[in-house]
Design a protein around this motif. Structure first.
Motif, mmCIF file in Angstrom:
data_model
loop_
_atom_site.group_PDB
_atom_site.id
_atom_site.type_symbol
_atom_site.label_atom_id
_atom_site.label_comp_id
_atom_site.label_asym_id
_atom_site.label_seq_id
_atom_site.Cartn_x
_atom_site.Cartn_y
_atom_site.Cartn_z
ATOM 1 N N VAL A 1 0.949 -1.160 -0.065
ATOM 2 C CA VAL A 1 0.017 -0.189 0.091
ATOM 3 C C VAL A 1 0.895 1.238 -0.085
ATOM 4 O O VAL A 1 2.009 1.341 0.091
ATOM 5 C CB VAL A 1 -0.951 0.079 1.154
ATOM 6 C CG1 VAL A 1 -0.108 0.122 2.392
ATOM 7 C CG2 VAL A 1 -1.926 0.954 1.121
ATOM 8 N N GLY B 1 3.342 3.778 -0.976
ATOM 9 C CA GLY B 1 4.749 3.643 -1.678
ATOM 10 C C GLY B 1 4.815 2.235 -2.116
ATOM 11 O O GLY B 1 5.922 2.439 -3.049
ATOM 12 N N SER B 2 4.462 1.432 -1.522
ATOM 13 C CA SER B 2 4.917 0.186 -2.039
ATOM 14 C C SER B 2 3.714 -0.721 -2.836
ATOM 15 O O SER B 2 3.679 -1.961 -3.208
ATOM 16 C CB SER B 2 4.830 -0.849 -0.450
ATOM 17 O OG SER B 2 6.028 -0.384 0.229
ATOM 18 N N SER C 1 6.477 -4.021 1.712
ATOM 19 C CA SER C 1 6.382 -3.119 2.903
ATOM 20 C C SER C 1 7.619 -2.859 3.026
ATOM 21 O O SER C 1 8.281 -3.472 3.655
ATOM 22 C CB SER C 1 5.565 -3.990 3.930
ATOM 23 O OG SER C 1 5.317 -3.040 4.929
ATOM 24 N N LYS C 2 7.924 -1.385 2.930
ATOM 25 C CA LYS C 2 9.152 -1.026 3.452
ATOM 26 C C LYS C 2 9.384 -1.295 5.399
ATOM 27 O O LYS C 2 10.212 -1.833 5.468
ATOM 28 C CB LYS C 2 9.339 0.476 3.437
ATOM 29 C CG LYS C 2 10.404 1.008 4.064
ATOM 30 C CD LYS C 2 10.572 2.671 3.979
ATOM 31 C CE LYS C 2 11.828 3.179 4.665
ATOM 32 N NZ LYS C 2 12.163 4.500 4.612
ATOM 33 N N SER C 3 8.435 -1.111 5.985
ATOM 34 C CA SER C 3 8.277 -1.332 7.356
ATOM 35 C C SER C 3 8.053 -2.891 7.686
ATOM 36 O O SER C 3 8.202 -3.217 8.839
ATOM 37 C CB SER C 3 7.222 -0.484 8.012
ATOM 38 O OG SER C 3 6.167 -0.779 7.566
ATOM 39 N N THR D 1 2.838 -2.465 8.401
ATOM 40 C CA THR D 1 1.547 -2.030 8.121
ATOM 41 C C THR D 1 0.262 -2.935 8.053
ATOM 42 O O THR D 1 0.452 -3.860 7.150
ATOM 43 C CB THR D 1 1.713 -1.411 6.374
ATOM 44 O OG1 THR D 1 3.030 -0.403 6.554
ATOM 45 C CG2 THR D 1 0.790 -0.659 5.920
ATOM 46 N N GLN E 1 0.122 10.951 -3.607
ATOM 47 C CA GLN E 1 0.915 10.540 -2.438
ATOM 48 C C GLN E 1 2.221 11.393 -2.588
ATOM 49 O O GLN E 1 2.689 12.052 -1.560
ATOM 50 C CB GLN E 1 1.196 9.049 -2.425
ATOM 51 C CG GLN E 1 2.076 8.724 -1.262
ATOM 52 C CD GLN E 1 2.557 7.471 -1.115
ATOM 53 O OE1 GLN E 1 3.134 6.884 -2.034
ATOM 54 N NE2 GLN E 1 3.138 6.886 0.134
ATOM 55 N N GLU F 1 1.885 13.763 0.503
ATOM 56 C CA GLU F 1 2.455 12.937 1.672
ATOM 57 C C GLU F 1 3.888 13.788 1.960
ATOM 58 O O GLU F 1 4.468 13.848 3.064
ATOM 59 C CB GLU F 1 2.572 11.552 1.488
ATOM 60 C CG GLU F 1 2.899 11.072 2.960
ATOM 61 C CD GLU F 1 2.849 9.648 2.976
ATOM 62 O OE1 GLU F 1 1.751 8.849 3.194
ATOM 63 O OE2 GLU F 1 3.633 8.895 2.191
ATOM 64 N N VAL G 1 0.442 10.544 9.331
ATOM 65 C CA VAL G 1 -0.265 9.335 9.171
ATOM 66 C C VAL G 1 -0.190 8.381 10.450
ATOM 67 O O VAL G 1 -1.057 7.361 10.142
ATOM 68 C CB VAL G 1 0.325 8.670 7.917
ATOM 69 C CG1 VAL G 1 0.101 9.484 6.745
ATOM 70 C CG2 VAL G 1 1.640 7.651 8.217
ATOM 71 N N LYS H 1 -3.548 5.290 12.629
ATOM 72 C CA LYS H 1 -3.254 4.094 12.947
ATOM 73 C C LYS H 1 -3.541 3.643 14.312
ATOM 74 O O LYS H 1 -4.118 2.611 14.596
ATOM 75 C CB LYS H 1 -1.826 3.494 12.316
ATOM 76 C CG LYS H 1 -1.588 4.043 10.927
ATOM 77 C CD LYS H 1 -0.372 3.738 10.782
ATOM 78 C CE LYS H 1 0.103 4.114 9.158
ATOM 79 N NZ LYS H 1 1.676 3.916 8.870
HETATM 80 O O1 LIG Z 1 5.795 0.408 2.845
HETATM 81 P P1 LIG Z 1 5.024 0.363 4.066
HETATM 82 O O2 LIG Z 1 6.073 0.437 5.343
HETATM 83 O O3 LIG Z 1 4.267 -0.790 4.175
HETATM 84 O O4 LIG Z 1 4.080 1.710 4.136
HETATM 85 C C1 LIG Z 1 3.276 1.933 3.142
HETATM 86 C C2 LIG Z 1 2.868 3.339 3.483
HETATM 87 O O5 LIG Z 1 2.221 3.407 4.627
HETATM 88 C C3 LIG Z 1 2.412 4.629 5.488
HETATM 89 O O6 LIG Z 1 1.540 4.705 6.254
HETATM 90 C C4 LIG Z 1 2.622 5.982 4.802
HETATM 91 O O7 LIG Z 1 1.623 6.599 4.505
HETATM 92 C C5 LIG Z 1 3.405 5.604 3.329
HETATM 93 O O8 LIG Z 1 4.485 6.527 3.074
HETATM 94 C C6 LIG Z 1 3.814 4.246 3.187
HETATM 95 O O9 LIG Z 1 4.290 4.248 1.833
#
Ligand SMILES: O=P(O)(O)OC[C@H]1O[C@H](O)[C@H](O)[C@@H](O)[C@@H]1O
Length: 544
Positions: free
Chosen positions: A151, A153-154, A207-209, A212, A354, A358, A505, A509
């Protein structure tokens, strides 16, 4: 010093007072060669600002403001890997992701360009295994469908690029279907799973993190679907055959169950909305093949080099950005329409929403002060010819001033022996040029318009930019997106804000997590505001 307290800013304010009386049609009458004065080019990539409410004096004052803000130094900081993302204390090195292998960029005594290219090689291996049919599912059949689950950026970047460059698909990808799933509610996945063959489907969890909830929820649903349709295979086999994890947080990916062998990594110095150049771009590489993906990177790198080295007076990202600053901060225009005249670019408005909002949707400057000037405008858009039958009424006869970006490719279908499609392209071009002409010049383009009733008048004076590519291909598309990335960065420097974080953002959450309990089976009496409590009670009543 606040962004709006400077000599150049004050000069622009007095200039704006004078210019606010002007109309673009008058500027064209006074400067018949406006096209050559306000059009800028970089390697078959044209930026036409002549339909903006600007004169040469306006541009000179805007460039003075950029210099006053130390823009060149900030550009250097960006490319050198300085921690321009100060709230997260990180560099923002999306430019490194498209830097040629023979370059060196040392970060913490490591040449990250080497790492970037070894990562691309690892991605190349995976692309080739899937294209060649060597990547087999739990039944031993080759993979014919890839589903990217991600979602923001991913998702938005790879989704947009796969749509924009579908005609440049690699021959080896012809039999591969690529889908994108992002929405948290499961609606996209539910619809898709009903038509997919589990034995030949590969999920890419992007997913970068890797924290999510939208992505993890969709990934969990996908995993359970596979388990239900393959009772024989162990979970370990299923994951190793049907899941790839792409993330800057490999520990979390392992925790979810995806082994290192099925992981592609990138780095925390890549912002999510700047990440499609990294391994997050795997779906794009699967669509175009690695040579197409590298062409895409090369186009962006070409724009990087131009941005870094060209004088501001002919620097496309700087000029596009400063024209925006002029409209937003001096002509008080806070709406921005993105109007691609090309169905292939149908997802570019969502992507830019975005990227721009963003990044620059901020009201606190780098010193932590609330700003008292406008920053990022409301940005939206649609394929131009469709929007002509939707919101162009407002653009032409509404009360809102809106700046408009027209994005179009001059050539298309020229290599197809299809006169009908070639005619449709001509139609499309004619409408693109006609609409920006009327939005800027109004009905001054029409003889005797002044005698028409008011409801048939077109006041024009909507500032329009036209971005014209020779053709849409991986290289020019890379140029286009890098142009907007750098435009966003330039505006952030003028507004003295950090474009690389997105703290806004987070609270949503957290509150959603606490609300989940109130909706869940162990639901406690909701203790929120009366509206939220009331809605929860209605949901739970309906659920009973
Ligand atoms: O790639 P992820 O860590 O799953 O994050 C996906 C997205 O969610 C976040 O909440 C931010 O709003 C975005 O900047 C990001 O791209």
């Amino acid at each position: 010093m606040p962004a709006n307290e400077s000599v150049a800013w004050n000069d622009l304010q007095s200039h704006a007072y004078y210019m606010s009386q002007s109309h673009i049609s008058t500027l064209f009458r006074e400067e018949t060669d406006r096209f050559s004065l306000y059009t800028f080019e970089q390697n078959k990539f044209l930026l036409d600002l002549s339909k903006q409410r600007i004169t040469e004096e306006t541009l000179a004052l805007l460039i003075k403001l950029a210099e006053e803000k130390g823009l060149q130094q900030w550009i250097q900081k960006l490319f050198d890997g300085d921690h321009v993302n100060d709230s997260e204390d990180r560099p923002a090195l999306h430019t490194a992701l498209r830097t040629p292998a023979d370059r060196i960029l040392s970060i913490n005594d490591k040449n990250i360009i080497d790492e970037v290219h070894s990562n691309l090689s690892r991605m190349e291996e995976i692309v080739e295994r899937i294209h060649s049919g060597q990547w087999r599912g739990f039944t031993g059949h080759s993979i014919d469908t890839v589903v990217n689950i991600g979602v923001g950026g991913s998702d938005l970047g790879p989704f947009m690029a796969c749509k924009a460059l579908a005609e440049n698909q690699a021959d080896t990808a012809k039999s591969l279907k690529i889908h994108f799933v992002s929405s948290m509610d499961g609606s996209q996945l539910a619809e898709l799973l009903s038509e997919l063959n589990p034995a030949r489907t590969l999920f890419v969890i992007s997913s970068k993190s890797f924290t999510t909830i939208d992505t993890l929820a969709n990934a969990q649903t996908a995993k359970e679907w596979l388990k239900k349709s393959s009772y024989a295979a162990s979970e370990e086999t299923l994951i190793s055959r049907h899941f790839i994890g792409v993330s800057a947080n490999p520990d979390k990916v392992c925790e979810w169950g995806i082994p290192k062998s099925n992981q592609l990594e990138f780095w925390d110095w890549t912002g999510g909305r700047y990440s499609m150049w990294s391994t997050i771009g795997l779906p794009i590489a699967l669509k175009l093949g690695m040579s197409g993906f590298r062409e895409f990177l090369n186009g962006a790198h070409e724009m990087d080099e131009h941005f870094r080295n060209a004088a501001f007076s002919e620097n496309l990202p700087v000029l596009l950005a400063m024209a925006g600053i002029w409209n937003i901060n001096f002509l008080n225009i806070n709406a921005h329409a993105i109007l691609p005249y090309d169905g292939r670019l149908s997802h570019i408005p969502a992507y830019l929403e975005q990227l721009e909002m963003e990044s620059n949707g901020k009201s606190v400057d780098r010193q932590g002060n609330n700003v008292d000037y406008k920053t990022c405008p409301i940005l939206w858009g649609e394929v131009g010819t469709n929007a002509q039958h939707a919101f162009y009424q407002l653009l032409h006869q509404g009360t809102e001033a809106v700046m408009c970006d027209f994005i179009v490719a001059a050539r298309r279908y020229h290599d197809t022996n299809n006169p009908e499609l070639q005619h449709q392209h001509q139609l499309n071009l004619a409408n693109c040029l006609a609409q920006s002409r009327i939005l800027a010049l109004g009905d001054s383009v029409l003889e005797g318009a002044e005698s028409a009733p008011a409801f048939k008048r077109y006041k024009g004076n909507q500032p329009c930019t036209t971005i014209m590519l020779d053709e849409l291909n991986p290289f020019s598309f890379g140029q286009l997106i890098a142009l907007y990335e750098h435009k966003v960065f330039v505006q952030s420097v003028i507004w003295d804000i950090n474009p690389f974080d997105q703290w806004g953002v987070e609270l949503g959450k957290k509150v959603a997590t606490s609300l989940l309990d109130a909706l869940g089976t162990e639901r406690k009496q909701p203790d929120f505001d009366s509206s939220t409590n009331g809605l929860i009670n209605r949901i739970t009543e309906r659920g009973e």
